[in-house]
Design an enzyme around this catalytic site. Sequence first.
Site, PDB file in Angstrom:
ATOM      1  CG  ASN A 165      -4.443  -4.360   3.376  1.00  0.00           C
ATOM      2  OD1 ASN A 165      -3.780  -4.396   2.343  1.00  0.00           O
ATOM      3  ND2 ASN A 165      -3.890  -4.372   4.578  1.00  0.00           N
ATOM      4  NE  ARG A 190      -2.234  -1.415   3.459  1.00  0.00           N
ATOM      5  CZ  ARG A 190      -2.644  -1.226   4.710  1.00  0.00           C
ATOM      6  NH1 ARG A 190      -3.798  -0.635   4.944  1.00  0.00           N
ATOM      7  NH2 ARG A 190      -1.911  -1.631   5.725  1.00  0.00           N
TER       8      ARG A 190
END
EC number: 6.2.-.-
Length: 790
Positions: free
Chosen positions: A41, A23
């Site tokens: 996520n 990320r």
Amino acid sequence: MNSETRQRLRLEIVGLVQGVGFRPFVYRLAVDCGLSGWVANGSAGVCVEVEGESTDLRRFQLRLPLAKPALAQIESVACTPIPLQRDCSFRVRASETGTAAVPVLPPDLAPCDDCLREMSNPGNRRFKYPFINCTQCGPRFSIVERLPYDRDHTAMKHFPLCAACKSEYDDPADRRFHAEPIACPECGPQLKLQDSSGNTLAAGDQALQLAALALSDGQIVALKGVGGFQLLVDAGNTIAVKQLRTRKRRPQKPFALMYPDLTQLKKDCVTSVQEEACLIASQRPILLLKAKPGAGTRISSAVSPANPNLGVMLPSAPLHHLLLESIQRPLVATSGNLSGEPICIDNDEVVHRLGQIADLFLVHDREILRPLDDSVVRVMDGQTVLLRRARGYAPLPLPLPEASCSNRALLALGADLKNCVATSLGNTAYLSPHIGDLQDHRTLQQFEHAVADLIHLHNEAPTTLLCDRHPGYESSRWARKQWADMRGETPRKPLEVRPHIEVQHHIAHLFSCMAEHQFRGAALGICWDGTGLGEDGSLRGSDCLYWNGRGAVTRIGSLREFPLPGGEQAIREPRRTLAGLLYECLGERAFSCNILMKLFTVSELSVIRTMLERGINSPRCSSVGRMFDAVAVILGLVDSVSFEGQAAMAVEFAAGEFGTDAHYHFNIDDTTQATCSLDWAPIIMSLLEDMDRGISSACRAAAFHNTLAQMALATALRANVRDVFLSGGVFQNKRLVERTAELLRLNGFQVYSHRQVPPNDGGIALGQLYYARCMDDCLMVSEEGSALCV
């Protein structure tokens, strides 16, 4: 800005993309490309929405797989155009839930170089902090409670972040941006040293230094590692090592060693470039290496008795680094358990379970949610081969070839030795870490927890259970009980499953190797191990199997059968196996052989004779593993054994690097049209004759290995199938694997052996899965619960 060229895309990224800094990478890449949107996520992996000019979006998509973090693995990217939202920045947002696909859970990784530098820097706030980590390293699978992989879903939820850690966690430019296990001395887990009564003796760095002093003084320390407790002792202190053997009830099986660094390790072991790369990789497995002649000056002979190899590893956790930095010498680092039990992971039970073994306990307050043994690796035939798949490798999934049955959720229960369970969803297999041998009740509980864990993490209950055909296996009994519960024979219904399918042991071995190589066509499997129950109830251990690629497996060859006087006792006393072989060859004349009269007392030999002549507790088998046992006795290497594979290892070590192409004669009996029998009798008699002639044990051991390779070649030539798969515990033998593969390749065969899953029973669950899928494709499994067997 031209609104006609502006687009918004949603990307669903599946693979190893959680817990590896993915990320933060996406955030920085999107900002660099001038895009707005978000990343989060999801239950399936990572979800991204990006908005911007079409040229910038293309640049983002091209760079995504090329510039990804080193640990990330992208399996697929689904890209969908969606309506514009006109947001003006890019952000990391809260995790999404509810998606159907299954994410790849990250394994636990050794500390990265950046964290090690910080840990050794007196000016850094994490100086000497034993729980340092970042997005590129640290605990993962061992601390995950549920998905998606967020801090609140891990064992770290009990440690609220301090202001400094929170700032790092929230800063996209920081190395610890959304590093879920992030911690520091102010807000993270703490270290303490306890005695065998559970009393705290010291905390923090003082605890570590006292533990180091205790190890230097010859004491045994139980250290709480990444996946469980380890028992540590000075590897150069013979008295201490022998004391550990006595207390752990492990008289002869080799201990693993942990070295402070690669430089010290190379003083004691012969290493190749490939092996060194394996040692320093983030998985940090135990690697089997040849010991140098001078290793005995630093390493006690009690560490690895009668063994030219050492099982070695480098530190896998910051705590290891700090401890070994203080001691600056190799330590025995073995699993924290009594022999036969699973590894201990709980602070509350460690004194009870290990209090009679360890003198001191170096513990911390970060909970271990699932046990993980150290993985074990050996380089054979030019490839890195996993002999035990656990920390660092589990739970990475294995892809399977596409199949028409891909929507059916299968749960494979493996075998009873070196147990591992597995499930398949879609075209992916998910394997548990190594569990152990199910004879111990604690290990059986761990087996049940691993089954529940697979179901919980992947959020899909199995529709079908797969197990071994052996009726005495605990795993098979468990499967039958679940099936009985489902049919209403007992009131408990823990799993809503339909049929249970029994897969013959060696078929599972063959298909585990085929699955690993994603192979679907016709294949020949040479499956050699200790014992596996055959389709007729016999004890097998040397099947040559032909899979036609269309739904049929045929046994086309095996060793000639022989009796095992005493059954299981013969496995513990290989001299009994030799008696069975000689009786099969010579009948009554066997009992006048000098070697048996030397190995048994008159009364013992009388009992063995009665058992063999009357067939009392003398099951017949066709096992290459038991052949190794008997040869070890002929070579004068063992009479009895204390751990599995001990006799076979002794034969491998006896051959050493003895160079010879010589092999013993053997017969092939093909009077039965369906199968051929490889007659070992000439081999045993020749080994005895060579013993009487004074031929060295090294020469005889090498010739025996060559003979087995010739047997494999003879079988393959008769089958005339190009693709040959080697599987089973016997193929943990480096010399045998390499000699067999070499002979087969020289004769035009394509040879496949194990790499990512063990050739031993640790690969059985994967083979059960793949066999069921292939049979579904070919035959379609009955809904009535009938067993698919050969």
